[in-house]
Design a protein around this motif. Structure first.
Motif, PDB file in Angstrom:
ATOM      1  N   TYR B  15     -25.341  54.282  -6.646  1.00 23.98           N
ATOM      2  CA  TYR B  15     -24.558  55.017  -7.656  1.00 23.98           C
ATOM      3  C   TYR B  15     -24.319  54.116  -8.854  1.00 23.98           C
ATOM      4  N   SER B  49     -19.536  57.903   4.452  1.00 27.03           N
ATOM      5  CA  SER B  49     -19.475  59.246   3.838  1.00 27.03           C
ATOM      6  C   SER B  49     -20.747  59.529   3.045  1.00 27.03           C
ATOM      7  N   HIS B  53     -23.279  62.689   3.393  1.00 28.31           N
ATOM      8  CA  HIS B  53     -23.682  63.572   2.283  1.00 28.31           C
ATOM      9  C   HIS B  53     -25.202  63.694   2.192  1.00 28.31           C
ATOM     10  N   ILE B  58     -26.221  67.396   0.485  1.00 26.05           N
ATOM     11  CA  ILE B  58     -25.432  67.663  -0.721  1.00 26.05           C
ATOM     12  C   ILE B  58     -25.588  66.534  -1.745  1.00 26.05           C
ATOM     13  N   ASP B  59     -26.355  65.565  -1.415  1.00 30.45           N
ATOM     14  CA  ASP B  59     -26.745  64.539  -2.381  1.00 30.45           C
ATOM     15  C   ASP B  59     -28.138  64.057  -1.954  1.00 30.45           C
ATOM     16  N   ASP B  78     -34.565  72.145  -5.009  1.00 30.92           N
ATOM     17  CA  ASP B  78     -33.142  72.501  -5.017  1.00 30.92           C
ATOM     18  C   ASP B  78     -32.899  73.738  -4.169  1.00 30.92           C
ATOM     19  N   ASN B  82     -30.668  74.060  -0.861  1.00 32.86           N
ATOM     20  CA  ASN B  82     -29.614  75.074  -0.757  1.00 32.86           C
ATOM     21  C   ASN B  82     -29.728  75.794   0.580  1.00 32.86           C
ATOM     22  N   ARG B  85     -28.755  73.551   3.470  1.00 31.93           N
ATOM     23  CA  ARG B  85     -27.297  73.421   3.593  1.00 31.93           C
ATOM     24  C   ARG B  85     -26.697  74.636   4.277  1.00 31.93           C
ATOM     25  N   ARG B  86     -27.216  75.805   3.906  1.00 30.79           N
ATOM     26  CA  ARG B  86     -26.664  77.052   4.450  1.00 30.79           C
ATOM     27  C   ARG B  86     -26.996  77.237   5.922  1.00 30.79           C
ATOM     28  N   ASP B 170     -16.521  63.893   8.824  1.00 28.76           N
ATOM     29  CA  ASP B 170     -16.124  62.698   8.082  1.00 28.76           C
ATOM     30  C   ASP B 170     -14.657  62.393   8.378  1.00 28.76           C
TER      31      ASP B 170
END
Lengths: 390, 226
Positions: B15, B49, B53, B58-59, B78, B82, B85-86, B170
């Motif tokens: 990051y 964490s 992710h 989500i990252d 993307d 998505n 994730r779902r 988490d």
């Protein structure tokens, strides 16, 4: 997610967040209310500007100098005769077919302010359309005519009773005239002088020109002969019409500006409602995205929520404006120059405001949503692992 | 040998911002089979964490390869991410992250509604999920009317209801007293054993190691099997 389910969830959410929602609703409702009330005033001003008097082209009007409204004018026979003589001096004898004095008053009948005009019926018939549409012509000083607008406004028609300046009068006929666009009681000139105890003392004078006299040339012939002692102005019909329109232009512009500000504030209100929903519920939006809602779904829910809040605000503003104008008109009716201020906004005003509100809501949500997408910001996601409050 | 649920090879994540550069994950490699209950321990700021992710999609990782439940997350579009994730994962957080406006049942319903399940069906499934975490009696209570342990159980029901391949937790006991924490740990063990739900739990509560089928230590962005 089906629409009804989404609506149910959003209503629960709005109710949970009731204080902030209420503040948003009230602030936008106030703006909508101001917008609709200013629309009502614009409508009244436009009506006023169009309805003072409508003269035929062949009639020159003699007014007190600088008076715009007939009620503010005051002239005498000698003033009228002065200008008639000048015209005949230029164009020859019989250039003025008739000198027509008009008494012009505004009186209150019940809750309504209406015009009382006094003019010779025969002369009126010569210069403009004057049709008896119901009842009879008056046969004595205790009988009067009213026009259709008067009958519609007050509910008093043939057989009704009126009291003017201490005289009790019976309505015997309903007329239709091209001259007046507002509620009118029409007296014969002699009758008017009798009731008001006057002698050739009136508001405006009409000079009916002979058919062979060009009104524009006659008017031009008087340009150099304004008599300071008489303090009068002579108007061609279109000059007077322009004058009255101009007199209300300021009002119309002013209320038009208020209207425009109203629309601008609705724009900000819609954007703020969307931006606040985003800013104040960031964490909930991030959670919703993490548990499976897509960006598009969230944008749809945000749009629906903002639209619900804006619709509530619009409805409340509309109701408030309708209530205020109705109460104002019912409890405290008022008029300008004999024309009732109706304080009525039209369906078109409401539809225009709602269409604008809807458009601004959609744009507000789009612009607000473009500013960020929670799932593309790792720092916001990481915030879910910190802090307790949601 | 059961197929690998997670396969991570040499993953890195850095990051950058405000003039700072933080290497959150450094050359992390590991594999987990389906049905595992993995616990990642380590101090705060160690990268636990961040790893969750990445595993939850989500990252994105910077380099390396990462496959979870058969999806190559490092190569996914993307839209695919998505969908992943779902369908494949669900999260449990330390601070529960329930939506405060809605009652427990509605909170558990939401992931299903997001996936287009009709409300009536979603209600039934949510009620089942709440029963699994022994909270049927509190279904109509809002988060503010529930204890911390109860809120965390609602969060677990919300994760369970979509039947994910993997639940990422988490610090799930980080905000709970010891008794509530024990209840949550028991619940995780029970779900792992009885339903075969896979868990990856990030924590610095060493007691949770007792429930783990696999234990890792994470420090300064590096992962080591304990």
């Amino acid at each position: 997610m089906k629409l009804l389910t989404a609506l149910r969830y959003l209503l629960v959410h709005i109710r949970h967040d009731w204080l902030r929602s209420l503040l948003t609703v009230l602030s936008v409702a106030a703006i909508v209310c101001v917008y609709l009330m200013s629309s009502a005033m614009v409508n009244d001003m436009q009506r006023l500007g169009q309805s003072l008097l409508r003269f035929p082209e062949s009639l020159l009007l003699v007014f007190s100098r600088n008076a715009v409204f007939p009620t503010d004018s005051h002239i005498e026979r000698a003033d009228l005769a002065f200008y008639a003589d000048k015209i005949e001096a230029s164009f020859g004898a019989d250039a003025v077919a008739e000198e027509v004095p008009f008494l012009y008053r505004v009186v209150k009948i019940g809750e309504h302010s209406v015009i009382v005009a006094g003019a010779n019926y025969t002369s009126l018939g010569n210069i403009t359309r004057l049709d008896l549409v119901e009842g009879d012509w008056p046969s004595n000083f205790e009988q009067v005519l009213v026009n259709r607008d008067f009958a519609a406004l007050t509910g008093i028609g043939v057989g009704g009773q009126l009291s003017i300046y201490g005289s009790d009068l019976a309505v015997v006929g309903v007329i239709d005239s091209g001259l007046w666009q507002n509620a009118l009681i029409l007296l014969d000139y002699e009758q008017a002088m009798h009731i008001y105890q006057l002698v050739d003392d009136f508001q405006i004078g009409g000079l009916q020109l002979a058919a062979w006299v060009d009104p524009i040339e006659a008017h031009q012939a008087l340009q150099g002969v304004y008599n300071d002692e008489l303090c009068c102005h002579v108007y061609l019909h279109d000059h007077y019409y322009a004058l009255t329109q101009n007199a209300f232009k300021g009002f119309i512009s002013l209320y038009g500006v208020v209207q425009a500000i109203g629309l601008l504030l609705i724009t900000f209100g819609a954007y703020n409602a969307a931006a606040l929903a985003l800013a104040e519920h960031q964490r909930e939006i991030i959670i919703s995205r993490v548990i499976g809602f897509s960006g598009r779904q969230m944008a749809g829910l945000l749009l629906l929520r903002t639209y619900l809040v804006m619709s509530m605000a619009f409805l409340l503003g509309w109701l408030a404006a309708a209530l205020i104008t109705h109460v104002s008109y019912t409890l405290n009716p008022f008029s300008m120059s004999g024309v009732m201020i109706m304080l009525k906004f039209t369906a078109a005003d409401v539809l225009a405001a709602f269409a604008w509100t809807s458009l601004c809501t959609v744009l507000g949500v789009i612009v607000s949503s473009l500013r960020y997408d929670p799932l593309k910001k790792g720092s916001q996601l990481r915030s879910l692992s910190k802090g307790r409050a949601v | 040998m059961p197929p690998a649920l997670i396969s991570a090879q040499h993953i890195h994540k850095t990051y950058q911002g405000n003039g700072l550069r933080v290497e959150a994950l450094r050359d992390v490699s590991f594999e987990l089979p389906e049905g595992a209950c993995a616990v990642i321990c380590g101090p705060s700021g160690g990268g636990k964490s961040t790893l969750l992710h990445m595993l939850g999609g989500i990252d994105r990782i910077d380099t390396g390869s990462l496959s979870v439940a058969g999806v190559r997350l490092d190569q996914a579009s993307d839209a695919a991410l998505n969908q992943f994730r779902r369908e494949k994962t669900a999260f449990i957080f330390q601070f529960y992250n329930l939506l405060p406006s809605f009652n427990a049942l509605d909170n558990v319903c939401l992931p299903l509604l997001a996936r287009g399940v009709p409300k009536k069906q979603a209600d039934e499934k949510a009620a089942e999920a709440l029963a699994q975490v022994h909270l049927s009696a509190r279904a109509r209570h809002k988060p503010s009317q529930l204890s911390g342990g109860e809120q965390q159980r609602v969060a677990i029901a919300r994760a369970l209801v979509v039947r994910p391949s993997l639940i990422l937790a988490d610090e799930p006991t980080g905000d709970l007293d010891s008794q509530a924490a024990q209840e949550i740990m028991d619940l995780i063990v029970s779900l792992n054993n009885s339903q075969g739900v896979s868990f990856v739990v990030a924590t610095h509560n060493l007691d949770i190691r007792k429930i783990a089928t696999h234990t890792f230590e994470m420090r300064d962005g590096r992962l080591e099997q304990a």
